[in-house]
Structures are given as C-alpha cells and as structure tokens.
Design a protein around this motif. Structure first.
Motif, PDB file in Angstrom:
ATOM      1  N   ASN A  84      57.571  49.996  51.971  1.00 28.40           N
ATOM      2  CA  ASN A  84      56.692  51.016  52.540  1.00 28.40           C
ATOM      3  C   ASN A  84      57.403  51.685  53.724  1.00 28.40           C
ATOM      4  OD1 ASN A  84      54.699  52.588  53.665  1.00 28.40           O
ATOM      5  ND2 ASN A  84      53.238  50.921  53.995  1.00 28.40           N
ATOM      6  N   PRO A  85      57.880  52.907  53.562  1.00 24.84           N
ATOM      7  CA  PRO A  85      58.621  53.556  54.662  1.00 24.84           C
ATOM      8  C   PRO A  85      57.756  53.870  55.878  1.00 24.84           C
ATOM      9  CG  PRO A  85      58.224  55.117  52.885  1.00 24.84           C
ATOM     10  CD  PRO A  85      57.789  53.777  52.367  1.00 24.84           C
ATOM     11  N   ASP A  86      56.444  53.864  55.683  1.00 27.46           N
ATOM     12  CA  ASP A  86      55.547  54.167  56.793  1.00 27.46           C
ATOM     13  C   ASP A  86      54.764  52.925  57.226  1.00 27.46           C
ATOM     14  OD1 ASP A  86      54.375  56.000  58.661  1.00 27.46           O
ATOM     15  OD2 ASP A  86      52.561  56.067  57.409  1.00 27.46           O
ATOM     16  N   ALA A  87      55.333  51.755  56.984  1.00 29.15           N
ATOM     17  CA  ALA A  87      54.623  50.509  57.263  1.00 29.15           C
ATOM     18  C   ALA A  87      54.465  50.276  58.761  1.00 29.15           C
ATOM     19  CB  ALA A  87      55.368  49.344  56.632  1.00 29.15           C
ATOM     20  N   LEU A  88      53.441  49.503  59.096  1.00 27.55           N
ATOM     21  CA  LEU A  88      53.225  49.088  60.479  1.00 27.55           C
ATOM     22  C   LEU A  88      54.392  48.216  60.945  1.00 27.55           C
ATOM     23  CD1 LEU A  88      51.388  48.824  62.998  1.00 27.55           C
ATOM     24  CD2 LEU A  88      50.198  46.947  61.802  1.00 27.55           C
ATOM     25  N   ASP A 141      51.708  44.491  52.434  1.00 26.21           N
ATOM     26  CA  ASP A 141      51.787  45.926  52.161  1.00 26.21           C
ATOM     27  C   ASP A 141      52.230  46.710  53.394  1.00 26.21           C
ATOM     28  OD1 ASP A 141      51.002  45.520  49.569  1.00 26.21           O
ATOM     29  OD2 ASP A 141      48.909  46.100  49.883  1.00 26.21           O
ATOM     30  N   GLU A 142      51.921  46.166  54.578  1.00 20.28           N
ATOM     31  CA  GLU A 142      52.327  46.810  55.826  1.00 20.28           C
ATOM     32  C   GLU A 142      53.553  46.141  56.442  1.00 20.28           C
ATOM     33  OE1 GLU A 142      51.340  49.550  57.257  1.00 20.28           O
ATOM     34  OE2 GLU A 142      49.777  49.991  55.768  1.00 20.28           O
ATOM     35  N   ARG A 290      44.949  51.963  60.928  1.00 17.79           N
ATOM     36  CA  ARG A 290      44.431  52.486  62.201  1.00 17.79           C
ATOM     37  C   ARG A 290      45.334  52.063  63.365  1.00 17.79           C
ATOM     38  NH1 ARG A 290      38.857  53.551  62.661  1.00 17.79           N
ATOM     39  NH2 ARG A 290      39.303  53.840  64.884  1.00 17.79           N
ATOM     40  N   LEU A 291      45.832  50.839  63.304  1.00 17.97           N
ATOM     41  CA  LEU A 291      46.756  50.390  64.347  1.00 17.97           C
ATOM     42  C   LEU A 291      48.016  51.243  64.347  1.00 17.97           C
ATOM     43  CD1 LEU A 291      46.497  46.500  63.999  1.00 17.97           C
ATOM     44  CD2 LEU A 291      45.536  47.926  65.822  1.00 17.97           C
ATOM     45  N   LYS A 292      48.525  51.508  63.162  1.00 17.65           N
ATOM     46  CA  LYS A 292      49.724  52.352  63.050  1.00 17.65           C
ATOM     47  C   LYS A 292      49.452  53.750  63.592  1.00 17.65           C
ATOM     48  CE  LYS A 292      53.693  53.873  61.274  1.00 17.65           C
ATOM     49  NZ  LYS A 292      55.033  53.468  61.739  1.00 17.65           N
ATOM     50  N   ALA A 293      48.342  54.328  63.198  1.00 13.31           N
ATOM     51  CA  ALA A 293      48.006  55.684  63.644  1.00 13.31           C
ATOM     52  C   ALA A 293      47.785  55.746  65.156  1.00 13.31           C
ATOM     53  CB  ALA A 293      46.760  56.176  62.911  1.00 13.31           C
ATOM     54  N   GLY A 294      47.314  54.636  65.722  1.00  5.62           N
ATOM     55  CA  GLY A 294      47.065  54.610  67.161  1.00  5.62           C
ATOM     56  C   GLY A 294      48.298  54.293  67.989  1.00  5.62           C
TER      57      GLY A 294
END
Length: 340
Positions: A84-88, A141-142, A290-294
């Motif tokens: 996942n290139p956008d993983a947390l 997944d993250e 949400r953690l990633k976005a924040g």
C-alpha cells in the motif's frame, strides 16, 4: 646314393641359412628407431554435457584439497515490503529497557514522555478472540504495528490466533490470567501475584516463546504490592493517554469519534482499544485512515529483552489448567490413514 644324400644336405644347409637371415633382419634391435605408424584421426569434440561433467568433477575434487571456507553469516531478516503506497505505516520503532518496571501512559504515569507531537502507539487488550484476525488484517493493510495485551485464559481458547499476532510482527505482553481487578478486596496479595504470573506463563505456552515484559492492569487499577512486584520482575506497566471506551460504544462510528476527538485534543498518545470488541474490529480500517489523514504517525514499541517466566507457574498451567502446548511430533506420526 651319394648324389641324392649330398643334395639333401645342401637343401637343409640352405634352409637354415635362409631362416637365419630372415630372423636377423626382422627382429628389433637395441637403439633401433620405432616403427613408423599412421597418424591417428583427431578425436571428436566431447559433448557439452560431458565437458560440464568433467569440469564439475575437477572442481569438486579440487575443493577437497582446499581449506574449508568459514561459515557464511546468517542472512539478515528480510525487510517487509508494503503493498500500500499510501499506508499509515510505522514512523519509527522504539526499544524499551524495562529494568525496574517503568510506567507509560500519562493517564497514570508521568515520568517517561517518549512520543513527539502527532505520534501514537496502538494497543489492544483482552484477546485473542475470533475478532482478532479482523484487527490484524486492518493493521496489515496499513502496514502498521501494535502492542497486544492478551488475557491468559483466552490464550488457552485461541492459541492459534495469538500465534497469528506474533507472526505478524506485533509486540505481545500480558493482561493477567482472568482479567481480575487486582485491587479487589476478594483477592489476597498472593492471588494478585498469581494472576500476573499465570497470565505471562499462559502467553508463553501458547506462543512457544517468551512474551515481552509488558503488562497492563485490567481496568487500569493497581496496588502498591502489584506495582512493586512488577518492578522487582523488571516488567513495564502500560496505561494509556487515549481510552477508546470501545467496550461502551454502540457502533464503529462511535469508536472512531471517541478516539479522534480525544487524540486531536491531546495531540499524541498511547491509544487503548480491545481486539475482542466487534465494533473496534469494524472501525479499525476507517480509524487508521483517519489517523493518516490527520497527520498522525505510528510508533512501534518493542522490549529490549523478553520476559523469563517463572517455572513454577509454567508447570502449574501445564499440569493443573491443562493448557495445550505445541507438539513437536509431526501429524503423520500421530494420525494415520488405515483405510481410504
């Protein structure tokens, strides 16, 4: 008769002389040159396979006369890759020296503040449970990691699930044997110690290896005697900074809302969740996004050394509690097909 007899003698003498001449001329003599031979036809080139075999034979034979090469160093652990290139992900990993029983989590312990702004530690209590694999999938997944505090009794129900937690690379501590509140008036001091040690031994027997010396009190309640015991055993105590209260939540959305509201207010912290809560398992994929976005980053926590459980508690669980342990016998030596 003289003439015929003379002729016969002359014939014999002639025959002897002819044989002598023939023998002298045809027999090899010392210093004589070797007889001339016709040049042999050059040999056909050997097939490639034959050449390779001959080459291999030479190399193997030669190797026997060489000194033995020093053993190769063990291979470095393969670095896991994230699909996942956008993983947390995990921003950093910290290793804790648990000597003396340090405490973490500002709800109760104020001494060690190792998190920077926007850093979190994900923790899960009360497993292993059938909901735990869903939690593991969300974390995988993250591409992120957590600390798990399993209940000893639950490890006897689902040892295979606890082994999945370990196989995924998460840190595993303990959360008592039966989730008893250790400040209860119904427990003697010795019973409280038993709860702690039996919990760790159960985790060890389920995993087949020692757990981390990380402990979380059920309901976060402790006594002076239990904290002193953990200190003497060099076991770190974990409280929290953000309590999800997921055991009170009525929906996955409420779990997410509770965690993010508290976290945005505090800016960082150790998050307490429960992997046996179905709302938490359902909420986790969205919560991690949400953690990633924040802008939050996960810190992975490991122990400097693993805990050496007490042999008397290991033996107690094997004998009295009938805790299943992994067998070294292959399945084929235990179960055999006699008819198809």
């Amino acid at each position: 008769m003289r003439n015929p007899l003379g002729l016969m003698l002359a014939s014999v003498v002639a025959a002897v002389m002819i044989a002598g001449v023939w023998f002298w001329t045809s027999s090899p003599r010392a210093g004589a040159a070797p007889p001339q031979t016709v040049a042999a036809k050059p040999a056909e080139p050997a097939p490639a396979a034959a050449k390779l075999a001959a080459k291999d034979d030479v190399e193997v034979t030669a190797a026997l006369s060489k000194p033995a090469a020093p053993p190769a160093p063990p291979p470095a652990p393969a670095k896991s890759t994230c699909a996942n290139p956008d993983a947390l992900g995990v921003s950093r990993t910290v290793v804790i020296d648990t000597a003396g029983g340090p405490g973490f989590g500002f709800l109760q312990y104020k001494q060690f503040d190792f998190l920077a702004d926007k850093e979190v530690v994900l923790t899960f209590d009360d497993g292993p449970w059938p909901t735990t694999p869903s939690v593991l999938k969300a974390l995988a997944d993250e591409c992120t990691k957590a600390v798990f505090f399993p209940i000893g009794l639950h490890t006897t129900y689902h040892p295979e699930i606890l082994r999945q937690v370990a196989a995924a690379g998460h840190t595993i501590g303990a959360h008592t044997w039966s989730h008893a509140h250790l400040d209860s008036k119904k427990l003697t001091e010795q019973q409280a110690m038993d709860e702690i040690e039996k919990g760790f031994s159960a985790v060890k027997l389920a995993l087949g290896s020692a757990p981390a010396p990380f402990f979380r009190f059920p309901a976060l309640v402790h006594t002076q005697a239990t904290t002193e015991h953990l200190g003497n055993r060099n076991i770190a105590m974990f409280s929290c900074d953000v309590d999800s209260n997921d055991f009170k939540s009525s929906s996955p959305d409420q779990v997410i809302q509770t965690v993010m509201t508290k976290l945005d207010k505090q800016g960082k912290g150790i998050i307490l969740m429960h992997d046996l809560q179905k709302h938490t398992a359902a909420a986790l994929p969205t919560l991690l996004r949400r953690l990633k976005a924040g802008g939050y980053k996960v810190v992975q926590v490991r122990a400097k050394t693993q805990l050496e459980t007490l042999p008397e508690y290991d033996a107690m669980l094997v004998k009295d509690m009938k805790v299943p342990t992994a067998s070294s016998r292959p399945v084929g030596s235990v179960v055999q097909t006699v008819t198809d």
